[in-house]
Design a protein around this motif. Structure first.
Motif, PDB file in Angstrom:
ATOM      1  N   LYS A   7      29.949  50.466  16.201  1.00  0.00           N
ATOM      2  CA  LYS A   7      30.509  49.417  15.347  1.00  0.00           C
ATOM      3  C   LYS A   7      29.506  48.273  15.322  1.00  0.00           C
ATOM      4  O   LYS A   7      28.828  48.011  16.315  1.00  0.00           O
ATOM      5  CB  LYS A   7      31.852  48.929  15.871  1.00  0.00           C
ATOM      6  CG  LYS A   7      32.962  49.919  15.623  1.00  0.00           C
ATOM      7  CD  LYS A   7      34.310  49.298  15.860  1.00  0.00           C
ATOM      8  CE  LYS A   7      35.384  50.261  15.406  1.00  0.00           C
ATOM      9  NZ  LYS A   7      36.679  49.590  15.312  1.00  0.00           N
ATOM     10  N   ALA A   9      28.635  44.123  13.685  1.00  0.00           N
ATOM     11  CA  ALA A   9      29.191  42.879  13.156  1.00  0.00           C
ATOM     12  C   ALA A   9      28.905  42.725  11.668  1.00  0.00           C
ATOM     13  O   ALA A   9      29.743  42.230  10.915  1.00  0.00           O
ATOM     14  CB  ALA A   9      28.634  41.689  13.930  1.00  0.00           C
ATOM     15  N   ASP A  10      27.726  43.166  11.233  1.00  0.00           N
ATOM     16  CA  ASP A  10      27.310  43.021   9.840  1.00  0.00           C
ATOM     17  C   ASP A  10      26.385  44.192   9.508  1.00  0.00           C
ATOM     18  O   ASP A  10      25.327  44.335  10.133  1.00  0.00           O
ATOM     19  CB  ASP A  10      26.589  41.683   9.667  1.00  0.00           C
ATOM     20  CG  ASP A  10      26.065  41.478   8.269  1.00  0.00           C
ATOM     21  OD1 ASP A  10      24.945  41.977   7.970  1.00  0.00           O
ATOM     22  OD2 ASP A  10      26.752  40.829   7.472  1.00  0.00           O
ATOM     23  N   ASP A  44      33.147  48.534   9.440  1.00  0.00           N
ATOM     24  CA  ASP A  44      32.224  48.008  10.451  1.00  0.00           C
ATOM     25  C   ASP A  44      31.645  49.103  11.346  1.00  0.00           C
ATOM     26  O   ASP A  44      30.989  48.826  12.337  1.00  0.00           O
ATOM     27  CB  ASP A  44      32.905  46.933  11.304  1.00  0.00           C
ATOM     28  CG  ASP A  44      34.123  47.445  12.055  1.00  0.00           C
ATOM     29  OD1 ASP A  44      34.656  48.527  11.706  1.00  0.00           O
ATOM     30  OD2 ASP A  44      34.575  46.751  12.979  1.00  0.00           O
ATOM     31  N   GLN A  71      21.665  43.987  20.541  1.00  0.00           N
ATOM     32  CA  GLN A  71      22.329  42.701  20.347  1.00  0.00           C
ATOM     33  C   GLN A  71      21.841  42.037  19.055  1.00  0.00           C
ATOM     34  O   GLN A  71      22.634  41.526  18.264  1.00  0.00           O
ATOM     35  CB  GLN A  71      22.083  41.786  21.538  1.00  0.00           C
ATOM     36  CG  GLN A  71      22.808  40.461  21.416  1.00  0.00           C
ATOM     37  CD  GLN A  71      22.613  39.590  22.635  1.00  0.00           C
ATOM     38  OE1 GLN A  71      21.698  39.789  23.436  1.00  0.00           O
ATOM     39  NE2 GLN A  71      23.481  38.611  22.796  1.00  0.00           N
ATOM     40  N   GLY A  74      23.399  43.411  16.057  1.00  0.00           N
ATOM     41  CA  GLY A  74      24.819  43.124  15.898  1.00  0.00           C
ATOM     42  C   GLY A  74      25.763  44.224  16.320  1.00  0.00           C
ATOM     43  O   GLY A  74      26.892  44.297  15.847  1.00  0.00           O
ATOM     44  N   HIS A  75      25.307  45.083  17.229  1.00  0.00           N
ATOM     45  CA  HIS A  75      26.202  46.127  17.738  1.00  0.00           C
ATOM     46  C   HIS A  75      27.397  45.486  18.426  1.00  0.00           C
ATOM     47  O   HIS A  75      27.268  44.494  19.141  1.00  0.00           O
ATOM     48  CB  HIS A  75      25.471  47.015  18.765  1.00  0.00           C
ATOM     49  CG  HIS A  75      24.510  47.965  18.160  1.00  0.00           C
ATOM     50  ND1 HIS A  75      24.767  49.307  18.051  1.00  0.00           N
ATOM     51  CD2 HIS A  75      23.279  47.779  17.619  1.00  0.00           C
ATOM     52  CE1 HIS A  75      23.735  49.914  17.488  1.00  0.00           C
ATOM     53  NE2 HIS A  75      22.824  49.006  17.219  1.00  0.00           N
ATOM     54  N   VAL A  76      28.566  46.084  18.218  1.00  0.00           N
ATOM     55  CA  VAL A  76      29.786  45.674  18.916  1.00  0.00           C
ATOM     56  C   VAL A  76      30.083  46.825  19.881  1.00  0.00           C
ATOM     57  O   VAL A  76      30.602  47.859  19.486  1.00  0.00           O
ATOM     58  CB  VAL A  76      30.952  45.470  17.919  1.00  0.00           C
ATOM     59  CG1 VAL A  76      32.223  45.096  18.661  1.00  0.00           C
ATOM     60  CG2 VAL A  76      30.588  44.418  16.881  1.00  0.00           C
TER      61      VAL A  76
END
Length: 90
Positions: A7, A9-10, A44, A71, A74-76
């Motif tokens: 997943k 973030a963007d 996402d 990071q 934007g990895h979740v």
């Protein structure tokens, strides 16, 4: 071949880093490329099919420089490799 999901973030931010810094780092660990898909039911979530062996993947995810790249992309959470169940003709 290896299939992985994560997943983000963007998605645009993810693609920008995945296709540059991420690609450089994956190449160092033996990846020959990737095809990326966006999940149709989770906007996402992305999926990637890598031309990569399991040993190269293990070396990549244990590389101490990789968390900062993930990071920045934007990895979740952490990317997860899917378990291969088999290969079938047609």
């Amino acid at each position: 071949m290896l299939l992985a999901t994560t997943k983000v973030a963007d998605v645009d931010r993810f693609i920008r880093i995945f296709s540059t810094k991420g690609a450089d780092k994956r190449r160092l660990h033996g990846s020959n490329g990737a095809t990326v898909f966006r999940d149709p039911s989770e906007p996402d979530r992305v999926w990637a099919i890598f031309d990569w062996d399991a040993e190269g993947w293990k070396n990549f995810v244990s590389d101490p420089e990789v968390p900062a790249i993930l990071q920045e992309a934007g990895h979740v959470g952490k990317p997860q490799a899917a378990m291969l169940l088999g290969h079938y003709e047609a």
